[in-house]
Design a protein around this motif. Structure first.
Motif, PDB file in Angstrom:
ATOM      1  N   MET A   1       0.846  -1.198   0.000  1.00  0.00           N
ATOM      2  CA  MET A   1       0.000   0.000   0.000  1.00  0.00           C
ATOM      3  C   MET A   1       0.880   1.247   0.000  1.00  0.00           C
ATOM      4  O   MET A   1       1.901   1.281   0.674  1.00  0.00           O
ATOM      5  CB  MET A   1      -0.887  -0.023   1.252  1.00  0.00           C
ATOM      6  CG  MET A   1      -2.088   0.891   1.152  1.00  0.00           C
ATOM      7  SD  MET A   1      -3.010   0.874   2.704  1.00  0.00           S
ATOM      8  CE  MET A   1      -3.538  -0.844   2.803  1.00  0.00           C
ATOM      9  N   ALA A   2       0.450   2.249  -0.768  1.00  0.00           N
ATOM     10  CA  ALA A   2       1.234   3.499  -0.854  1.00  0.00           C
ATOM     11  C   ALA A   2       1.214   4.211   0.498  1.00  0.00           C
ATOM     12  O   ALA A   2       0.292   4.041   1.294  1.00  0.00           O
ATOM     13  CB  ALA A   2       0.643   4.408  -1.917  1.00  0.00           C
ATOM     14  N   ASN A   3       2.254   4.996   0.710  1.00  0.00           N
ATOM     15  CA  ASN A   3       2.352   5.746   1.959  1.00  0.00           C
ATOM     16  C   ASN A   3       1.513   7.021   1.831  1.00  0.00           C
ATOM     17  O   ASN A   3       1.997   8.077   1.450  1.00  0.00           O
ATOM     18  CB  ASN A   3       3.827   6.086   2.218  1.00  0.00           C
ATOM     19  CG  ASN A   3       4.010   6.747   3.564  1.00  0.00           C
ATOM     20  OD1 ASN A   3       3.145   6.622   4.439  1.00  0.00           O
ATOM     21  ND2 ASN A   3       5.106   7.460   3.722  1.00  0.00           N
ATOM     22  N   VAL A   4       0.231   6.871   2.149  1.00  0.00           N
ATOM     23  CA  VAL A   4      -0.698   7.986   1.960  1.00  0.00           C
ATOM     24  C   VAL A   4      -1.835   7.807   2.966  1.00  0.00           C
ATOM     25  O   VAL A   4      -2.104   6.686   3.416  1.00  0.00           O
ATOM     26  CB  VAL A   4      -1.214   8.012   0.495  1.00  0.00           C
ATOM     27  CG1 VAL A   4      -2.030   6.780   0.182  1.00  0.00           C
ATOM     28  CG2 VAL A   4      -1.997   9.259   0.183  1.00  0.00           C
ATOM     29  N   ASP A   5      -2.471   8.894   3.326  1.00  0.00           N
ATOM     30  CA  ASP A   5      -3.591   8.854   4.270  1.00  0.00           C
ATOM     31  C   ASP A   5      -4.644   7.819   3.816  1.00  0.00           C
ATOM     32  O   ASP A   5      -5.113   7.863   2.679  1.00  0.00           O
ATOM     33  CB  ASP A   5      -4.214  10.258   4.350  1.00  0.00           C
ATOM     34  CG  ASP A   5      -5.378  10.287   5.318  1.00  0.00           C
ATOM     35  OD1 ASP A   5      -5.103  10.321   6.529  1.00  0.00           O
ATOM     36  OD2 ASP A   5      -6.542  10.265   4.866  1.00  0.00           O
ATOM     37  N   LYS A   6      -4.985   6.902   4.717  1.00  0.00           N
ATOM     38  CA  LYS A   6      -5.882   5.786   4.352  1.00  0.00           C
ATOM     39  C   LYS A   6      -7.267   6.270   3.942  1.00  0.00           C
ATOM     40  O   LYS A   6      -7.892   5.705   3.052  1.00  0.00           O
ATOM     41  CB  LYS A   6      -6.021   4.838   5.549  1.00  0.00           C
ATOM     42  CG  LYS A   6      -5.054   3.698   5.544  1.00  0.00           C
ATOM     43  CD  LYS A   6      -5.494   2.693   6.594  1.00  0.00           C
ATOM     44  CE  LYS A   6      -4.707   1.403   6.472  1.00  0.00           C
ATOM     45  NZ  LYS A   6      -5.234   0.374   7.378  1.00  0.00           N
ATOM     46  N   SER A 121       2.413   4.569  -7.472  1.00  0.00           N
ATOM     47  CA  SER A 121       3.317   4.142  -6.391  1.00  0.00           C
ATOM     48  C   SER A 121       2.649   3.055  -5.543  1.00  0.00           C
ATOM     49  O   SER A 121       3.303   2.407  -4.742  1.00  0.00           O
ATOM     50  CB  SER A 121       3.685   5.336  -5.507  1.00  0.00           C
ATOM     51  OG  SER A 121       2.508   5.895  -4.947  1.00  0.00           O
ATOM     52  N   ASP A 122       1.347   2.864  -5.725  1.00  0.00           N
ATOM     53  CA  ASP A 122       0.625   1.804  -5.023  1.00  0.00           C
ATOM     54  C   ASP A 122       0.555   0.595  -5.951  1.00  0.00           C
ATOM     55  O   ASP A 122      -0.089   0.644  -7.008  1.00  0.00           O
ATOM     56  CB  ASP A 122      -0.780   2.283  -4.652  1.00  0.00           C
ATOM     57  CG  ASP A 122      -1.525   1.270  -3.808  1.00  0.00           C
ATOM     58  OD1 ASP A 122      -1.947   1.635  -2.696  1.00  0.00           O
ATOM     59  OD2 ASP A 122      -1.694   0.116  -4.261  1.00  0.00           O
ATOM     60  N   ALA A 188       1.543  11.757  -3.414  1.00  0.00           N
ATOM     61  CA  ALA A 188       2.108  10.461  -3.036  1.00  0.00           C
ATOM     62  C   ALA A 188       2.439   9.598  -4.255  1.00  0.00           C
ATOM     63  O   ALA A 188       2.878   8.449  -4.113  1.00  0.00           O
ATOM     64  CB  ALA A 188       1.123   9.726  -2.124  1.00  0.00           C
TER      65      ALA A 188
END
Lengths: 255, 174
Positions: A1-6, A121-122, A188
């Motif tokens: 999972m991308a490093n981004v607010d869920k 990126s995801d 992201a």
């Protein structure tokens, strides 16, 4: 999972999945009603592809939400205000020409967005996009050909296609109306800012619509409120009463 | 109430009174079994002919079969999984897991030559890099035309031979 607010990522995935779900349902309404058998089969197959893509997008949304819900729960147990699809896709089908015009306006968007998402990126988004991309490619090929055939067809078909374009054009702008969810996705590297797709989109539809001898209305007015869920049209609720009927009448029913 | 004896491995194990772990079937053997599982919608070709079985491997003693969907909305996908499970369980596989793999996305390039030959003999023109059938699967004429990009299943288009006038399915190239 991308490093981004869920929460933001969930919103993005609901937009992707609700678009294909609602359009898939609308297109499926044609099953058994199309003007010729080949088109009936084509519409049903297109709807099937869209519903298949929905399973992937909403399946991943459920995974990200991680609260025990499934793709089916998301599709069948939410109410109108929870949906994040473009207003364009919930509008009633109209005639065959209007249905194909809407399909083309959306297919063109997907055929530009999905290749970008293949570089997300995801990783899961990239994989879903890779799968959906191949289907979007032949969807847009068919809808573009049909728009040209009907636009540059008989006097009657031309008139109807021009009317369809004028009816649907005010719903095109919403595809490119970026907000904070899009900004978070772009930052992201999850998805492109939709506003950045407009130029390529205008070039693609400009080419096809001109070949179809149709004139794009000279107006930038855009109805909005679907992809952020703030103001859906009255049509979505009616659609849901049909689409969700079985799960509402028999909660938890399984195949 | 007396417990009913279930048929299958347990019976065999009881009879042999063996305490040793059963030997797991070889991976090559599993591929052979999968080769005999027909596609549910085009039963003339098998799942391995179609190229959708991407991997067969063991993780400890669990058999992992990795499958990729042809089209994301193909209704046969769940039947295919069921058929794989039924076939392998029928051959005595107990610990089995099916995994879905989306990437790389399935392409008709993965269809085997024997799969292509079987399709053609069945009356379905096999996928061609040119994007359309090279000849009519019925009479062999090269004079063919497209009727619709969609056919009886998501993976096929409808074409027609202008020599023998027969319509036929063409397995789309994706």
């Amino acid at each position: 999972m991308a490093n981004v607010d869920k929460e933001m990522l969930t919103q993005f995935l609901l937009r992707m999945g609700d678009n294909t779900l609602i359009l898939g349902h609308r297109v499926s309404e044609w099953c058994g009603h199309a003007p010729v058998l080949e088109e009936d089969i084509a519409l049903a197959n297109t709807a099937l592809d869209l519903i298949g893509q929905t399973q992937l997008w909403l399946g991943y949304a459920a995974e990200v939400m991680d609260d025990g819900k499934t793709a089916d729960d998301i599709a069948f147990l939410r109410d109108a205000w929870d949906f994040r699809n473009l207003l364009l896709l919930e509008l009633p089908n109209g005639d065959f020409g209007q249905t194909l015009m809407r399909q083309f306006l959306f297919d063109a968007y997907q055929s530009i967005l999905l290749p970008r998402l293949m570089k997300s990126s995801d990783q899961t988004i990239a994989e879903i996009a890779e799968k959906a991309c191949k289907e979007a490619a032949y969807h847009v090929e068919r809808s573009a050909e049909t728009v040209v055939g009907l636009g540059d067809g008989t006097e009657e078909s031309h008139k109807r296609m021009q009317a369809a374009l004028e009816r649907l054009w005010p719903y095109v702008g919403e595809m490119f109306a970026s907000d904070e969810v899009d900004a978070a996705m772009a930052a992201a590297g999850v998805a492109p800012d939709p506003a950045s797709l407009r130029e390529e989109y205008d070039a693609l539809i400009g080419k096809v619509l001109s070949e179809a001898t149709l004139s794009i209305p000279d107006s930038d007015f855009a109805h909005k409120g679907g992809r952020n869920g703030k103001t859906h049209t009255e049509h979505l609720g009616h659609l849901l009463t049909q689409m969700q009927w079985l799960q509402r009448a028999y909660p938890g029913a399984t195949w | 109430m007396a417990a009913a004896r279930l048929p299958g491995r347990n019976v065999v194990n009881d009879r042999e009174h063996t305490s040793a772990e059963p030997t797991l079937p070889e991976v090559a053997q599993v591929w052979d079994w999968l080769h005999a599982v027909p596609d549910p919608e085009i039963p003339v070709i098998s799942l391995t002919d179609l190229g959708i079985i991407r991997d067969v491997a063991y993780e400890e003693d669990t058999l992992i079969v990795t499958v990729t969907p042809t089209y994301s909305g193909c209704p046969a996908t769940s039947i295919i999984n069921l058929d794989i499970e039924t076939a392998l369980r029928g051959h005595g596989v107990e610990k089995l897991e099916l995994r879905r793999q989306l990437s790389p996305a399935w392409t008709t390039d993965w269809m085997t030559q024997s799969g292509r030959d079987k399709l053609e003999a069945y009356g379905i023109a096999p996928p061609q890099p040119a994007g359309g059938p090279d000849k009519c699967p019925h009479c062999g004429s090269q004079h063919v035309e497209k009727m619709s990009q969609f056919g009886s299943t998501p993976c096929k288009a409808q074409w027609r031979c202008t020599a023998c006038l027969e319509p036929f399915d063409y397995f789309k190239c994706i």
